[in-house]
Design an enzyme around this catalytic site. Structure first.
Site, PDB file in Angstrom:
ATOM      1  CG  ASN A 164       2.332 -16.109   0.960  1.00  8.33           C
ATOM      2  OD1 ASN A 164       1.548 -16.462   1.833  1.00  8.33           O
ATOM      3  ND2 ASN A 164       2.139 -15.002   0.243  1.00  8.33           N
ATOM      4  CE  LYS A 218       1.311 -13.763  -5.784  1.00  9.79           C
ATOM      5  NZ  LYS A 218       2.077 -13.348  -4.610  1.00  9.79           N
ATOM      6  N   GLY A 246       0.831  -1.207   0.000  1.00 13.01           N
ATOM      7  CA  GLY A 246       0.000   0.000   0.000  1.00 13.01           C
ATOM      8  C   GLY A 246       0.865   1.256   0.000  1.00 13.01           C
ATOM      9  CG  PHE A 281      -7.949  -6.483   7.486  1.00  7.56           C
ATOM     10  CD1 PHE A 281      -8.358  -7.178   8.624  1.00  7.56           C
ATOM     11  CD2 PHE A 281      -6.594  -6.382   7.214  1.00  7.56           C
ATOM     12  CE1 PHE A 281      -7.425  -7.762   9.477  1.00  7.56           C
ATOM     13  CE2 PHE A 281      -5.651  -6.956   8.061  1.00  7.56           C
ATOM     14  CZ  PHE A 281      -6.063  -7.649   9.190  1.00  7.56           C
ATOM     15  CE  LYS A 313      -2.149  -8.646  10.089  1.00  9.02           C
ATOM     16  NZ  LYS A 313      -1.952  -9.228  11.412  1.00  9.02           N
TER      17      LYS A 313
END
Ligand code: NAD
Ligand code: 13P
Length: 352
Positions: A271, A206, A15, A98, A299
């Protein structure tokens, strides 16, 4: 014509970089107001200061993108309604879990002529079935929503290393071109395709393959195994996307949002990193624990996406056709050991 006003809803790692990219363009193009509002989910830093105040004082997101100046025309705003009220271009970029809550808070609070774009990788699974985040935004807010995905590890774009991205649009090419103008820079090359679902599903799925790649890294299985995981993962991405939306185009998988994002995330994403640690710990430490320890507030999207994909497949009785996707969820949820990731190859022949 009226100048467009842009608000970025979200101020995490990507962001913040998105706000920086956009701000470098709004200041140069007459068709946009210079100022870019960035909604900040407010938090108090260990120093006792509010994050939004520190961003506005230092022009840096000291928590999620330290060391990078965002541009003086980026204004952090902790008040969601206030941040969006004047904007006709809304850029959504928060972790996907969210978004439903955020959209519900925005009902009746946005401009009637607002357009949206989602940079979010993830989906929701409802009783009626799966719902992509761009659809959630469109349906809750009653506005058009494009998507932007690509091989875009935020920290690399923050230091202006070259990358590409793909805008997916539904019908209106002119709107897509406006988004491309807003994001495109010499180091961030954006193109567009008429395939919202294809672009968004590539970005979403992905992350599941990246977990598998991380398990392989954590088990020290080497590059050939990892390449096999990526190849079969790509095949499952395509099959799953077409299962949900037969309109998804083959060519989309060759855009930045497809194979390029798959590669970069399997090499350098969050990830991958957490899945590597998960496998090295033999699955004994949970992803929640590893995320909190390794990502400092950022996150993961892959673990919940793997669960969501699993729900869709089990509901349709198709788990066996997607051995990689299913195995990733079974490993993440502790039902299988990380080493089970290799066993999927034996079964992958089942996929048509
Ligand atoms: P992030 O992983 O840095 O997440 C942290 C953000 O979540 C912070 O802004 C935090 O304030 C916010 N947050 C925490 N709790 C919240 C709550 N209860 N309500 C609302 N916000 C809350 O976020 P990001 O990296 O900007 O990722 C956003 C989306 O962009 C994800 O879907 C991600 O997959 C995607 N994406 C990320 C990257 C990347 O390299 N970081 C690249 C491309 C796409
Ligand atoms: P991670 O969330 O795994 O870091 O992936 C980032 C990404 O989506 C790059 O395009």
């Amino acid at each position: 014509p009226q100048k467009s006003r842009v608000t970025v809803v979200g101020s995490g790692n990507w962001g913040s970089v998105a706000a920086k990219l956009i701000a470098s363009n709004t200041i140069n193009f007459n068709s946009f107001h210079d100022e870019v509002r960035m909604w900040v989910f407010e938090e108090t830093l260990p120093s006792g200061e509010k994050l939004s105040e520190v961003i506005n004082r230092t022009n840096e997101n000291v928590k999620y993108l330290p060391g990078i100046k965002l541009g003086q025309n980026v204004v952090a705003d902790p008040d969601l309604e206030h941040a969006v009220k004047d904007a006709n271009m809304l850029v959504f970029v928060t972790p996907h879990q969210f978004m439903e809550g955020i959209c519900k808070r925005l009902v009746g609070k946005i401009r009637k002529d607002a357009q949206a774009i989602s940079l979010i990788k993830g989906m929701e699974v409802k009783r009626e079935g799966p719902c992509m985040i761009s659809t959630l935004i469109s349906e809750i807010l009653g506005i058009n929503c494009c998507v932007l995905c690509g091989a875009n590890i935020a920290n690399e774009i923050a230091v202006e290393k070259f990358s590409e991205a793909t805008v997916g649009y539904r019908e209106n090419k002119e709107i897509a071109e406006k988004w491309v103008r807003l994001f495109n820079t010499p180091y961030f090359m954006v193109s567009s395709v008429q395939d919202v679902e294809g672009v968004e599903l590539c970005g979403t799925l992905k992350n599941v393959v990246a977990l598998a790649a991380g398990f392989v890294d954590g088990l020290d299985m080497g590059n050939n195994t990892k390449a096999a995981i990526m190849r079969i993962g790509l095949r499952e991405m395509k099959a799953f996307s077409k299962l949900l939306f037969p309109s998804v185009k083959d060519n989309t998988f060759f855009e930045s949002c497809g194979v390029a994002d798959l590669i970069t995330t399997c090499l350098g994403g969050r990830n991958r990193k957490c899945a590597d640690a998960f496998a090295r710990n033999g699955g004994k430490r949970s992803f929640d624990e590893l995320e909190a320890e390794m990502l400092q507030g950022q996150k993961l999207q892959g673990v919940s996406t793997a669960k969501e994909v699993y729900e869709v497949l089990s509901h349709r009785g198709l788990l066996q056709l997607f051995p990689l996707f299913s195995t990733v969820h079974e490993i993440c949820s502790g039902r299988l050991a990380p080493s089970a990731i290799v066993e999927y190859t034996e079964h992958s022949a089942r996929l048509p």
